[in-house]
Design a protein around this motif. Sequence first.
Motif, PDB file in Angstrom:
ATOM      1  N   ASP A 152       0.825  -1.207   0.000  1.00 42.48           N
ATOM      2  CA  ASP A 152       0.000   0.000   0.000  1.00 42.48           C
ATOM      3  C   ASP A 152       0.860   1.258   0.000  1.00 42.48           C
ATOM      4  OD1 ASP A 152      -2.558   1.027  -0.127  1.00 42.48           O
ATOM      5  OD2 ASP A 152      -2.761   1.247   2.040  1.00 42.48           O
ATOM      6  N   LEU A 153       1.905   1.253   0.807  1.00 42.61           N
ATOM      7  CA  LEU A 153       2.792   2.413   0.888  1.00 42.61           C
ATOM      8  C   LEU A 153       3.524   2.640  -0.435  1.00 42.61           C
ATOM      9  CD1 LEU A 153       4.262   1.800   4.449  1.00 42.61           C
ATOM     10  CD2 LEU A 153       2.818   3.733   3.779  1.00 42.61           C
ATOM     11  N   ILE A 154       3.953   1.564  -1.083  1.00 40.33           N
ATOM     12  CA  ILE A 154       4.647   1.692  -2.365  1.00 40.33           C
ATOM     13  C   ILE A 154       3.713   2.265  -3.420  1.00 40.33           C
ATOM     14  CG2 ILE A 154       5.661   0.383  -4.274  1.00 40.33           C
ATOM     15  CD1 ILE A 154       6.899  -1.484  -2.189  1.00 40.33           C
ATOM     16  N   LEU A 155       2.485   1.716  -3.499  1.00 39.62           N
ATOM     17  CA  LEU A 155       1.524   2.188  -4.492  1.00 39.62           C
ATOM     18  C   LEU A 155       1.224   3.666  -4.321  1.00 39.62           C
ATOM     19  CD1 LEU A 155      -0.579   1.811  -6.727  1.00 39.62           C
ATOM     20  CD2 LEU A 155      -2.200   1.066  -4.966  1.00 39.62           C
ATOM     21  N   TRP A 156       0.927   4.069  -3.080  1.00 42.04           N
ATOM     22  CA  TRP A 156       0.563   5.463  -2.864  1.00 42.04           C
ATOM     23  C   TRP A 156       1.762   6.384  -2.821  1.00 42.04           C
ATOM     24  CZ3 TRP A 156      -3.923   7.505  -3.784  1.00 42.04           C
ATOM     25  CH2 TRP A 156      -5.030   6.644  -3.849  1.00 42.04           C
ATOM     26  N   GLY A 157       2.958   5.838  -2.598  1.00 45.13           N
ATOM     27  CA  GLY A 157       4.160   6.649  -2.768  1.00 45.13           C
ATOM     28  C   GLY A 157       4.356   7.005  -4.232  1.00 45.13           C
TER      29      GLY A 157
ATOM     30  N   THR B  19       6.021   9.513   5.975  1.00 42.36           N
ATOM     31  CA  THR B  19       6.515  10.464   4.978  1.00 42.36           C
ATOM     32  C   THR B  19       7.760   9.932   4.280  1.00 42.36           C
ATOM     33  OG1 THR B  19       5.642  12.347   6.226  1.00 42.36           O
ATOM     34  CG2 THR B  19       7.392  12.809   4.640  1.00 42.36           C
ATOM     35  N   VAL B  20       8.692   9.410   5.054  1.00 46.21           N
ATOM     36  CA  VAL B  20       9.941   8.900   4.481  1.00 46.21           C
ATOM     37  C   VAL B  20       9.686   7.682   3.596  1.00 46.21           C
ATOM     38  CG1 VAL B  20      12.156   7.811   5.039  1.00 46.21           C
ATOM     39  CG2 VAL B  20      11.393   9.822   6.327  1.00 46.21           C
TER      40      VAL B  20
END
Length: 309
Positions: free
Chosen positions: A72-77, A189-190
């Motif tokens: 999820d973090l990768i996609l939305w990043g 954020t990071v």
Amino acid sequence: MASTASATGVIALVATAALWGSNHVVARAVRDMVPLPSLVFWRWFIGASLLTLIALPALRRAWPQLRDLKADLILWGIVGVGLFSYLLLGGAYYSLALEVGLINATTPIWTAALGALFGTERLSRRALAGLALALAGTLVIALKGDPAALGRLQFGYGNILSLLAAITFAAFSLRVRVWSKSIDPLSMTVATAWSGILLVMLPVYCVAGVLTGHWFVQPGADLTLSAAAVGYMALGPTMTGNLLYLYGVGVTGPTRAATFLYLSPVFSAGLAILVLGERLAWFHLVGVAVIAAGLWLLVATPAARPEPR
């Protein structure tokens, strides 16, 4: 002591609005010197590298949660940092910084609209009227006060990019609300920043560099001035702006902190006029007045909770 901390939080949030508002002005100022892929990549690479060093203790503590939400973090990043950064700064490359700031002020509107669409909240008729007003104000600015341009589909290219940036960041903000229940904001954020850098910004930067041969500045551009602009955006809006905002949220709370971001287009417009010599036209005033009315209707209306399913 509490009042001192509250005052410091307010100062931090006002400074955040000023730094983020200056993004469009600096990008507009260097559009003929620094290629867009270079500005986007180096701004975030430098800023994220410094933020990572600051966030190392928090990242170690949050690693189990980051690992569980990795996909999820990768996609939305990719979407909320990588794509958004190109849309945001691309808007300033192709339209007035003043207009970019005003259009980006509609982000809360799109956050509410997407929240209603995805079922996270329901909007009253008053809030829906606010959404309609904000969209109308955005169209006034994008069409430069000429209704006939709608029939000819003559939208400003930079204005379209700015509108897409506002919508993209609104969608990203909805995901941030979910993650914030289990991950601290700095680690979040990071993590998303590096996803956007490595999977969007770096590939685009490399392809653009190979195709054009311009890896940092355009031929004949002032290298010192270009480096100063990139350095400012990395250390100012990207690193310091994020840290100040996170501090302000921690002191004043997320709801109150979000209202200070309405100052961002004010700083953007003021700097664009003072630094770039841009002129405030009648349709800018009409557009921002209509957008402000829409925001007031939206903010003044309590959001209705979705019915349980």
